[in-house]
Design an enzyme around this catalytic site. Structure first.
Site, short mmCIF file in Angstrom:
data_model
loop_
_atom_site.label_atom_id
_atom_site.label_comp_id
_atom_site.label_asym_id
_atom_site.label_seq_id
_atom_site.Cartn_x
_atom_site.Cartn_y
_atom_site.Cartn_z
N GLY A 43 108.00 45.63 59.00
CA GLY A 43 108.43 46.74 58.18
C GLY A 43 107.22 47.45 57.58
CB SER A 110 104.72 45.01 63.20
OG SER A 110 104.81 46.39 63.02
CD1 TRP A 111 105.37 44.00 56.31
CD2 TRP A 111 103.59 45.27 55.85
NE1 TRP A 111 105.00 43.74 55.01
CE2 TRP A 111 103.91 44.51 54.70
CE3 TRP A 111 102.49 46.13 55.80
CZ2 TRP A 111 103.18 44.58 53.52
CZ3 TRP A 111 101.76 46.21 54.63
CH2 TRP A 111 102.10 45.45 53.50
CG ASP A 266 102.26 48.12 69.92
OD1 ASP A 266 102.89 49.10 69.46
OD2 ASP A 266 102.13 47.04 69.31
CG HIS A 294 105.39 47.29 67.95
ND1 HIS A 294 104.14 46.98 67.45
CD2 HIS A 294 106.24 47.19 66.90
CE1 HIS A 294 104.23 46.72 66.16
NE2 HIS A 294 105.49 46.83 65.80
#
Length: 312
Positions: A43, A110-111, A266, A294
């Site tokens: 996120g 990711s985050w 990605d 991703h």
């Protein structure tokens, strides 16, 4: 192909007050006496799903997963106050102390990779290792690529839908325009923006787009927290002191063993960020998945992550 481990239920769930305002939801599954691993979801604002437990051998790992502030079952829902990178780093430490864990492996994509880097550079002595995917360091070039111009050239059809809630005269700064709508007092305005923001990410996350993912990201309950919290972090530049803070401080965790898994194609978090991190963190094994984008659920990324957790 390496299959996910079979679904399992948590053996323990709890709520941990981390401030006067926020309470985080956490769960533990797998082996209570196993090697501790903390899973940091994406996120920010993405929340956890049961599938995340399945990346770990439940006989080997004590799997700890939590909903970050404002996400999932943590309360208050979609709350932006007292919600910064450093609040989350503090929450991870509070959870570690609450669970009486001395050290753990940190897993994030990711985050989640951003947060894992921030945590490991703040508390390197608590990290046995890092397993990271889809590296994101929240720099201006990364944000501009995905939310202003760059990825738009690869997915112009999805980009057209992303632009719809924003008038032409406000499109020179789309993050700012979205922030204005995602923080509106009018729920209809918030939800229109939240759905468009979230569906854009779902439309671009996989090498082969997934209708199922797009549908889930467009659901109001998920989209509002996801979009609001993401945009809040992005307009505040991750609450970092400098744009390159995570690279500049990489020496603080460069002795920690790790694995970086990166999809070659990605579009959300292009491979250059993973490459630049690897140059600063030579101790990490660098795995490029040649036929993936991703998403954690793409087959090549899934295989590489499970191999990393199996071989740890």
């Amino acid at each position: 192909m390496t299959e996910l481990y079979p679904p399992i239920d948590p053996y323990n769930e709890g709520k941990l007050p981390v401030s006067d305002l926020h309470t985080i939801h956490y769960e533990q599954s797998g082996n209570p006496d196993g090697k501790p691993v903390i899973f940091l979801h994406g996120g920010p604002g993405g929340g956890i799903t049961p599938m995340y437990r399945q990346y770990f051998n439940p006989q080997k790992w004590r799997i700890i997963i939590f909903d970050q502030r404002g996400a999932g079952q943590s309360t208050p829902y979609a709350e932006l106050r007292e919600n910064t990178t450093w609040d989350l780093v503090s929450d991870i430490e509070k959870l570690r102390e609450h669970l009486e864990i001395e050290q753990w492996v940190v897993f994030g994509g990711s985050w989640g990779s951003t947060l894992a880097l921030a945590y490991s550079q703040t508390h390197p002595e608590r990290c046995q290792g890092l397993i990271l995917r889809g590296i994101f360091m929240l720099r201006q070039k990364e944000l501009h690529w995905f939310y202003q111009e760059g990825a738009s050239n690869i997915f112009p059809d999805a980009w057209q839908e992303y632009l719809k809630p924003i008038p032409v005269e406000e499109r020179d700064n789309l993050i700012s325009a979205y922030y204005k709508r995602l923080t509106s007092s009018d729920r209809n305005i918030r939800l229109e923006a939240a759905r468009a923001w979230s569906i854009w990410e779902a439309s671009t996350s996989k090498l082969i787009p997934s209708a199922k993912s797009i549908k889930r990201f467009g659901e109001a309950e998920f989209a509002e927290a996801f979009a609001r919290i993401e945009c809040h972090y992005f307009i505040n530049k991750g609450f970092f002191a400098t744009e390159n803070q995570l690279l500049e401080n990489a020496h603080k965790m460069s002795h920690i063993p790790g694995v970086i898994v990166q999809g070659r194609y990605d579009v959300v978090c292009p491979m250059i960020s993973a490459w630049e991190l690897h140059q600063k963190w030579q101790k990490a094994k660098f795995i490029v998945v040649g036929d993936a984008g991703h998403s954690i659920s793409e087959l090549g990324i899934r295989d590489a992550l499970i191999e990393a957790t199996d071989n740890w």
